[in-house]
Design an enzyme around this catalytic site. Sequence first.
Site, PDB file in Angstrom:
ATOM      1  N   HIS A  74      20.272 -12.130 -65.629  1.00  0.00           N
ATOM      2  CA  HIS A  74      19.404 -12.988 -64.888  1.00  0.00           C
ATOM      3  C   HIS A  74      18.541 -14.253 -65.312  1.00  0.00           C
ATOM      4  O   HIS A  74      17.548 -14.495 -65.065  1.00  0.00           O
ATOM      5  CB  HIS A  74      18.250 -12.049 -64.419  1.00  0.00           C
ATOM      6  CG  HIS A  74      18.674 -10.737 -63.696  1.00  0.00           C
ATOM      7  ND1 HIS A  74      19.218 -10.770 -62.449  1.00  0.00           N
ATOM      8  CD2 HIS A  74      19.168  -9.621 -64.303  1.00  0.00           C
ATOM      9  CE1 HIS A  74      19.695  -9.577 -61.957  1.00  0.00           C
ATOM     10  NE2 HIS A  74      19.569  -8.794 -63.310  1.00  0.00           N
ATOM     11  N   SER A  86      23.667 -41.728 -73.432  1.00  0.00           N
ATOM     12  CA  SER A  86      22.608 -42.447 -72.150  1.00  0.00           C
ATOM     13  C   SER A  86      22.683 -43.865 -72.631  1.00  0.00           C
ATOM     14  O   SER A  86      22.797 -44.527 -73.804  1.00  0.00           O
ATOM     15  CB  SER A  86      21.218 -41.995 -72.565  1.00  0.00           C
ATOM     16  OG  SER A  86      20.336 -42.618 -71.907  1.00  0.00           O
ATOM     17  N   LYS A 116      21.083 -39.920 -77.711  1.00  0.00           N
ATOM     18  CA  LYS A 116      21.340 -38.642 -76.697  1.00  0.00           C
ATOM     19  C   LYS A 116      22.705 -38.475 -76.578  1.00  0.00           C
ATOM     20  O   LYS A 116      23.582 -39.236 -76.508  1.00  0.00           O
ATOM     21  CB  LYS A 116      20.862 -39.046 -75.430  1.00  0.00           C
ATOM     22  CG  LYS A 116      20.577 -37.894 -74.468  1.00  0.00           C
ATOM     23  CD  LYS A 116      19.858 -38.471 -73.167  1.00  0.00           C
ATOM     24  CE  LYS A 116      19.482 -36.995 -72.159  1.00  0.00           C
ATOM     25  NZ  LYS A 116      20.895 -36.489 -71.724  1.00  0.00           N
ATOM     26  N   GLU A 136      31.012 -31.288 -68.329  1.00  0.00           N
ATOM     27  CA  GLU A 136      30.646 -31.820 -66.972  1.00  0.00           C
ATOM     28  C   GLU A 136      31.829 -32.515 -66.293  1.00  0.00           C
ATOM     29  O   GLU A 136      31.810 -32.261 -64.914  1.00  0.00           O
ATOM     30  CB  GLU A 136      29.520 -33.108 -67.203  1.00  0.00           C
ATOM     31  CG  GLU A 136      28.370 -32.517 -67.716  1.00  0.00           C
ATOM     32  CD  GLU A 136      27.192 -33.507 -68.141  1.00  0.00           C
ATOM     33  OE1 GLU A 136      27.739 -34.781 -68.246  1.00  0.00           O
ATOM     34  OE2 GLU A 136      26.097 -33.280 -68.434  1.00  0.00           O
TER      35      GLU A 136
END
Length: 453
Positions: A176, A306, A312, A319
């Site tokens: 959960h 980025s 970054k 993805e």
Amino acid sequence: MSDNSTLPKDALYGKQTALAVANFPISGQRFPTSLIHALAQVKKAAAKSNAQLGTLDPKVADAIVAAADKVISDSDQELQTQFPVDIYQTGSGTSTNMNMNEVLANIAGSQLGQDVHPNDQVNASQSTNDVFPTAIHIAAANSLENKLIPALSELFEALAIKAEELNRVVKAGRTHLMDATPVTLGQEFGGYAASISHAIERLSGQIEAVCEVALGGTAVGTGLNAPKGYPQTVIEKLAEITDLPIREANNHFEAQGTQDSLVELSGALKTLAVSLTKICNDLRWMSSGPTAGLGEISLPELQAGSSIMPGKVNPVIPEAVLQVCSRVVGNDATIAWAGASGNFELNVQMPIIGAALLESIELLSNACTLLAEKCVSGITANVEKAQQYALSSPAIVTALNPIIGYDKAAEIAKYAVANHSTIKQAALDLGFVARGELTEDQLDDALDPIMMC
């Protein structure tokens, strides 16, 4: 209507293809090479069979076979431009079948020095209605056997190796999205490997079903205009040409009126997409950070993440795979809807079924290879942080249940959370050792995270 005068000078196709190009300027998308090659293989098998059964002059049949071989062996895809018909066309795929008939007729005719008729000779003993679905089935089976399953095997191996490598790296389990009892990273990666192993089994099992083809049924499944023995002969030759376990449909009316085996295959591809989605999202969660996320693992740094935030780094491969999975799930919905569009003796959304199915197989094949090579193989564990999460999780108090019971263990857990302490310190502070309800050795043994795993 167009005639041959409107054709490009280098066109090997004829007026029927030109008409289809003019009639369907819809998407600009063309069928993949895999389908074009499969369709040429069907034509090759048909020509050989027609010659053997006396339906076609052997010289003409040999020329058609040679023309088909030229299309099949077109490794640099020079001939791909000769198949310009949009995937959104007549629902049987007639335009693409005629496109192939015209190309092969022109190539064969040039070789023979005489006209070869696209319908009477190249398409002899055939109909689009049995040829086109057969080509889709062949392309799908071939792509499964030679692309997707090998790619999945590579991904399975990468995950299994990583599972062994990380087998003793303890981390917090999560259910959960909340803290749960410890596991090892190896156990998690072993679970991912098992998911891929199951996908390989499912998809391998689909090959046999997909290799049952409609060829020989001609227009409506009755075999009209095909000589006696043609279905058995052409199926035998097609199996030899493709090196696939091709077999004649048990019922030609079912084989042409429905495409349930392709719908079923698409469902298996969707299941794989669901498995990959879970795996890739787990990898993104575990690698999130580096300071405000979990940071339990590090993925290979492939590119700047980025255009504005220096330094970054993003989980680009997971993805990309997730986007593939979205497309595959969408394609499955398309295939299911199209599969329901059979009326009487023919499914009339064959082109979109073929295009969507082959796209899903191609995307998944490429995505699984990238996931294995550019992501999974280079994953490293942040061992200290993962173990810190495991040891600080209040869920490890579960191991004390057999000794002091659920209610007292819950008391320790709540105290640890409220006071930002470890479970061991909470048990000591609450006097469980001082009162003799458990010993410190029992406490240490029970709270050993590797033993919980």
